[in-house]
Motif scaffolding. Structure first.
Motif, PDB file in Angstrom:
ATOM      1  N   LEU A 104       0.953  -1.257   0.060  1.00 47.53           N
ATOM      2  CA  LEU A 104       0.018  -0.140  -0.450  1.00 47.53           C
ATOM      3  C   LEU A 104       1.267   1.404  -0.371  1.00 47.53           C
ATOM      4  N   LEU A 105       1.672   1.070   0.577  1.00 49.07           N
ATOM      5  CA  LEU A 105       3.075   1.946   0.281  1.00 49.07           C
ATOM      6  C   LEU A 105       3.290   2.147  -0.992  1.00 49.07           C
ATOM      7  N   LEU A 106       4.076   1.723  -1.656  1.00 51.81           N
ATOM      8  CA  LEU A 106       4.785   1.390  -2.489  1.00 51.81           C
ATOM      9  C   LEU A 106       3.005   2.002  -3.530  1.00 51.81           C
ATOM     10  N   LEU A 107       2.265   2.127  -3.465  1.00 52.98           N
ATOM     11  CA  LEU A 107       1.055   2.091  -4.775  1.00 52.98           C
ATOM     12  C   LEU A 107       1.408   3.439  -4.268  1.00 52.98           C
ATOM     13  N   HIS A 108       0.722   4.147  -2.782  1.00 54.32           N
ATOM     14  CA  HIS A 108       0.616   5.646  -2.806  1.00 54.32           C
ATOM     15  C   HIS A 108       1.931   5.900  -3.139  1.00 54.32           C
ATOM     16  N   ARG A 109       3.107   5.987  -2.953  1.00 57.77           N
ATOM     17  CA  ARG A 109       4.010   6.388  -3.956  1.00 57.77           C
ATOM     18  C   ARG A 109       3.756   6.836  -5.387  1.00 57.77           C
ATOM     19  N   ALA A 110       3.766   5.886  -5.950  1.00 57.73           N
ATOM     20  CA  ALA A 110       2.706   5.781  -7.623  1.00 57.73           C
ATOM     21  C   ALA A 110       2.086   6.582  -7.921  1.00 57.73           C
ATOM     22  N   ALA A 111       0.697   7.129  -7.004  1.00 59.06           N
ATOM     23  CA  ALA A 111      -0.260   7.325  -7.162  1.00 59.06           C
ATOM     24  C   ALA A 111      -0.260   8.706  -6.661  1.00 59.06           C
ATOM     25  N   GLY A 112       0.221   8.927  -5.364  1.00 55.25           N
ATOM     26  CA  GLY A 112       0.433   9.898  -4.866  1.00 55.25           C
ATOM     27  C   GLY A 112      -1.403  10.249  -4.020  1.00 55.25           C
ATOM     28  N   ALA A 113      -1.692  11.372  -4.418  1.00 57.08           N
ATOM     29  CA  ALA A 113      -2.977  11.813  -4.043  1.00 57.08           C
ATOM     30  C   ALA A 113      -4.251  11.639  -4.484  1.00 57.08           C
ATOM     31  N   ARG A 114      -3.365  10.778  -6.134  1.00 59.71           N
ATOM     32  CA  ARG A 114      -4.981  10.529  -7.093  1.00 59.71           C
ATOM     33  C   ARG A 114      -5.616   9.360  -6.304  1.00 59.71           C
TER      34      ARG A 114
END
Length: 102
Positions: free
Chosen positions: A65-75
């Protein structure tokens, strides 16, 4: 099926990429789930991660989930997070990274 214990599916609804994740997201299923999730991310536009079917989340799953957040950010926003997983994410500070909706 995306890994030994998790399923990942996606569709687009009204311009929003909706990704559903179900099963167990842990160290075993994490690498394949991560690969699939990153491949499903659109170049731009909002992403909703529907976690209603998620039954287990380990530290390996939190890393995904952290890596997903880093890839997509606030989107990216999380939806229908099961109460026990939501409590785990709150206790570890992971909810601070995401917009969460029911």
């Amino acid at each position: 099926m995306s890994g030994p214990g998790a399923r990942v599916e996606s569709c687009v609804r009204d311009g929003v990429t909706v990704i559903g994740i179900a099963g167990e997201l842990d160290g075993r299923s994490g690498p394949e789930v991560q690969r699939r999730l990153l491949a499903m991310l659109p170049e731009d536009g909002p992403v909703l991660l529907d976690m209603a079917g998620l039954t287990y989340l380990s530290s390996g799953g939190l890393r995904v989930l952290l890596l997903l957040h880093r890839a997509a950010g606030a989107r990216i926003a999380l939806a229908r997070v099961p109460p026990e997983i939501r409590a785990l994410m709150a206790a570890t500070g992971f909810l601070d990274f995401f917009t969460v909706t029911d």
